[in-house]
Design a protein around this motif. Structure first.
Motif, short mmCIF file in Angstrom:
data_model
loop_
_atom_site.label_atom_id
_atom_site.label_comp_id
_atom_site.label_asym_id
_atom_site.label_seq_id
_atom_site.Cartn_x
_atom_site.Cartn_y
_atom_site.Cartn_z
N HIS A 1 -3.64 -8.30 -5.50
CA HIS A 1 -3.32 -9.09 -4.31
C HIS A 1 -2.32 -8.34 -3.42
O HIS A 1 -2.39 -8.41 -2.19
N GLN A 2 -1.39 -7.64 -4.05
CA GLN A 2 -0.44 -6.84 -3.27
C GLN A 2 -1.17 -5.79 -2.43
O GLN A 2 -0.85 -5.59 -1.25
N GLN A 3 -2.15 -5.12 -3.03
CA GLN A 3 -2.87 -4.08 -2.31
C GLN A 3 -3.71 -4.66 -1.17
O GLN A 3 -3.80 -4.06 -0.08
N ILE A 4 -4.33 -5.82 -1.39
CA ILE A 4 -5.11 -6.43 -0.31
C ILE A 4 -4.20 -6.83 0.84
O ILE A 4 -4.53 -6.63 2.02
N TYR A 5 -3.03 -7.39 0.52
CA TYR A 5 -2.11 -7.78 1.59
C TYR A 5 -1.59 -6.56 2.33
O TYR A 5 -1.41 -6.60 3.56
N ARG A 6 -1.33 -5.47 1.62
CA ARG A 6 -0.92 -4.23 2.29
C ARG A 6 -2.01 -3.75 3.24
O ARG A 6 -1.73 -3.28 4.35
N SER A 7 -3.25 -3.85 2.79
CA SER A 7 -4.36 -3.41 3.64
C SER A 7 -4.48 -4.30 4.87
O SER A 7 -4.71 -3.81 5.99
N LEU A 8 -4.35 -5.60 4.69
CA LEU A 8 -4.38 -6.51 5.84
C LEU A 8 -3.25 -6.18 6.82
O LEU A 8 -3.45 -6.16 8.04
N GLY A 9 -2.05 -5.94 6.26
CA GLY A 9 -0.92 -5.62 7.12
C GLY A 9 -1.11 -4.31 7.87
O GLY A 9 -0.72 -4.19 9.04
N ALA A 10 -1.71 -3.31 7.21
CA ALA A 10 -1.93 -2.03 7.88
C ALA A 10 -2.94 -2.16 9.01
O ALA A 10 -2.74 -1.63 10.11
N LEU A 11 -4.04 -2.88 8.75
CA LEU A 11 -5.02 -3.08 9.81
C LEU A 11 -4.43 -3.87 10.96
O LEU A 11 -4.67 -3.58 12.14
N TRP B 1 -12.54 -0.97 2.98
CA TRP B 1 -12.34 0.44 3.28
C TRP B 1 -10.86 0.82 3.21
O TRP B 1 -10.51 1.89 2.71
N GLU B 2 -9.99 -0.03 3.70
CA GLU B 2 -8.56 0.26 3.67
C GLU B 2 -8.03 0.30 2.24
O GLU B 2 -7.21 1.15 1.89
N THR B 3 -8.49 -0.62 1.38
CA THR B 3 -8.06 -0.58 -0.03
C THR B 3 -8.56 0.68 -0.72
O THR B 3 -7.87 1.24 -1.58
N GLN B 4 -9.77 1.14 -0.32
CA GLN B 4 -10.25 2.39 -0.89
C GLN B 4 -9.39 3.56 -0.45
O GLN B 4 -9.05 4.44 -1.26
N ARG B 5 -9.00 3.59 0.83
CA ARG B 5 -8.17 4.69 1.33
C ARG B 5 -6.82 4.71 0.62
O ARG B 5 -6.20 5.77 0.50
N ARG B 6 -6.35 3.57 0.19
CA ARG B 6 -5.06 3.49 -0.49
C ARG B 6 -5.17 3.74 -1.99
O ARG B 6 -4.17 3.65 -2.70
N GLY B 7 -6.36 4.02 -2.48
CA GLY B 7 -6.54 4.37 -3.89
C GLY B 7 -6.64 3.19 -4.82
O GLY B 7 -6.65 3.38 -6.04
N ALA B 8 -6.70 1.95 -4.30
CA ALA B 8 -6.73 0.79 -5.17
C ALA B 8 -8.05 0.65 -5.92
O ALA B 8 -8.09 0.04 -6.99
N LEU B 9 -9.12 1.19 -5.36
CA LEU B 9 -10.40 1.16 -6.07
C LEU B 9 -10.49 2.26 -7.10
O LEU B 9 -11.03 2.07 -8.20
N ALA B 10 -9.95 3.42 -6.77
CA ALA B 10 -10.04 4.55 -7.70
C ALA B 10 -9.20 4.34 -8.95
O ALA B 10 -9.60 4.74 -10.05
N ASN B 11 -8.02 3.72 -8.81
CA ASN B 11 -7.16 3.55 -9.99
C ASN B 11 -7.45 2.27 -10.76
O ASN B 11 -6.76 1.96 -11.73
N GLY B 12 -8.45 1.51 -10.34
CA GLY B 12 -8.85 0.33 -11.09
C GLY B 12 -8.06 -0.93 -10.78
O GLY B 12 -8.30 -1.96 -11.41
N THR B 13 -7.15 -0.87 -9.80
CA THR B 13 -6.41 -2.08 -9.45
C THR B 13 -7.33 -3.14 -8.88
O THR B 13 -7.16 -4.34 -9.14
N LEU B 14 -8.33 -2.72 -8.12
CA LEU B 14 -9.30 -3.62 -7.51
C LEU B 14 -10.70 -3.06 -7.71
O LEU B 14 -10.87 -1.88 -8.03
N ASP B 15 -11.69 -3.92 -7.51
CA ASP B 15 -13.08 -3.47 -7.45
C ASP B 15 -13.73 -4.08 -6.22
O ASP B 15 -13.21 -5.03 -5.62
N THR B 16 -14.87 -3.53 -5.83
CA THR B 16 -15.51 -3.94 -4.59
C THR B 16 -15.83 -5.43 -4.58
O THR B 16 -15.58 -6.13 -3.59
#
Length: 393
Positions: free
Chosen positions: A221-231, A245-260
């Motif tokens: 949830h922290q990463q999604i809110y960061r992405s919303l704030g950045a956009l 796309w923003e969560t992917q750019r921040r590495g949240a998908l690659a490190n397993g914090t989130l999934d699509t």
């Protein structure tokens, strides 16, 4: 026998042998600073006899101390504690190495009292945070956080310093981390809030001033809110795909914090509408309780370290309360927001300036991309031309 108990005995014995030492101790050493009740009652009795004008207290160490100084003190102290005898008072006299060092012994007693007081109020703050977490409130936590801050400030002044936060040394071991139980209702509120903000991005204007990513319990949830704030900061469109796309750019998908699938589900535009301001305030309240519990554990660990001098203990404790003070400030901003818009009353609520949006977008642009050029029209024949040039079968 601990050094603290020996210091208490020594300071009382010094006053029995030299009543004039009370003039140096009375302004800053109080009975409640003693650990043993018998010692606290004895020191309180000495202060009372001095205030009542006892002849021994007026001698200023100019002659032998009359026996009545000791016997009258025992008689007065016995009114408030049990088991205090004249023989014990004589043992206090024999426990004093040097009567002229009474002020130093008193500082030892005060140092022990500071450690105990900080530990006691940190424990109360932790208990209040635990209670508020169970009943979804913050009143007790805010009250005890304010009390602990005031106690630290008062102890700093009594010790002779100023209440200033000081960061601990890097070599200091961090306090143990205790995993907290997952609050399913809070996690659902966080998802609902993120869905509201994704469906109605304009509501970000109302919460970004006081709701921070660290307020969310779940790291995803922290990463999604960061992405919303950045956009939002860059003035770019917000929908399921842009957030993903923003969560992917921040590495949240690659490190397993989130999934699509999770990002798309949380940011579904078909989410039920809700009050972003109310849900955001609930998230900040839960963050305050969590932060208070963590700060209280850290302060308690500092107070239990007997090697810390009082000045360092107070400075480190004030530093540990810094994150809690920040959440308290932001919760006040949320409470002071206008009911209609949710914006703090001291903000204009105007859209982000164009210069800020352009600067944010420029930082996000690809600068090393390969330019794509369009070939001349003559070198790219049209489909009818190719058909016309096809050789006959």
């Amino acid at each position: 026998m601990t050094p603290l108990i020996q210091a208490e005995q020594a300071v009382l014995g010094a006053v029995f042998l030299s009543p004039g030492q009370l003039d140096r101790l009375a302004p800053w050493l109080r009975p409640e600073h003693f650990y043993r009740p018998a010692h606290a009652a004895t020191y309180a009795a000495l202060l009372k006899l001095r205030a009542d004008g006892h002849p021994a207290a007026q001698m200023q160490d100019t002659g032998p101390v009359p026996m009545s100084w000791l016997t009258d003190t025992v008689a007065e102290a016995s009114k408030h504690t049990r088991g205090l005898t004249a023989s014990y008072a004589h043992s206090l006299v024999s426990a004093c190495p040097r009567p002229e060092h009474a002020a130093v012994y008193g500082r030892m007693v005060l140092e022990g009292a500071i450690h105990r007081s900080v530990a006691e109020h940190a424990t109360r703050l932790h208990q209040a945070a635990h209670t508020d977490a169970l009943r979804d409130g913050v009143e007790e936590t805010v009250h005890h956080a304010h009390v602990l801050s005031n106690v630290l400030a008062e102890l700093a002044r009594r010790w002779g310093g100023k209440p200033r936060p000081v960061a601990p040394q890097a070599s200091a071991a961090p306090p143990p981390v205790h995993p907290q139980p997952v609050n399913e209702r809070l996690l659902a509120d966080e998802e609902f809030l993120l869905g509201c903000l994704s469906a109605r991005p304009q509501k970000l204007d109302d919460v970004v001033g006081w709701l921070h990513p660290g307020d969310f319990t779940d790291s995803g949830h922290q990463q999604i809110y960061r992405s919303l704030g950045a956009l939002h900061h860059r003035g770019e469109p917000i929908d399921q795909l842009t957030v993903l796309w923003e969560t992917q750019r921040r590495g949240a998908l690659a490190n397993g914090t989130l999934d699509t699938e999770r990002v798309l589900r949380i940011c579904d535009r078909n989410s039920l509408a809700g009050s972003a301001e109310y849900l955001g305030e609930q998230v900040v309240q839960a963050s305050l309780v969590r932060t208070a519990a963590a700060s209280a554990r850290q302060v308690r660990a500092l107070a239990d370290d007997e090697s810390l001098a009082p000045g360092r203990l107070i400075g480190y404790a004030l530093h540990a309360l810094g994150p809690l003070d920040d959440v308290r400030r932001r919760l006040r901003l949320a409470n002071d927001a206008e009911p209609e818009t949710g914006r703090p009353t001291n903000q204009s609520g105007a859209p982000p300036p164009a210069a800020r949006i352009d600067a944010a977008r420029s930082r996000s642009r690809l600068t090393n991309a390969i330019p794509v050029t369009t070939p001349p029209a003559a070198s790219c024949p049209t489909v009818p031309d190719r058909a016309h040039r096809r050789s006959p079968a």
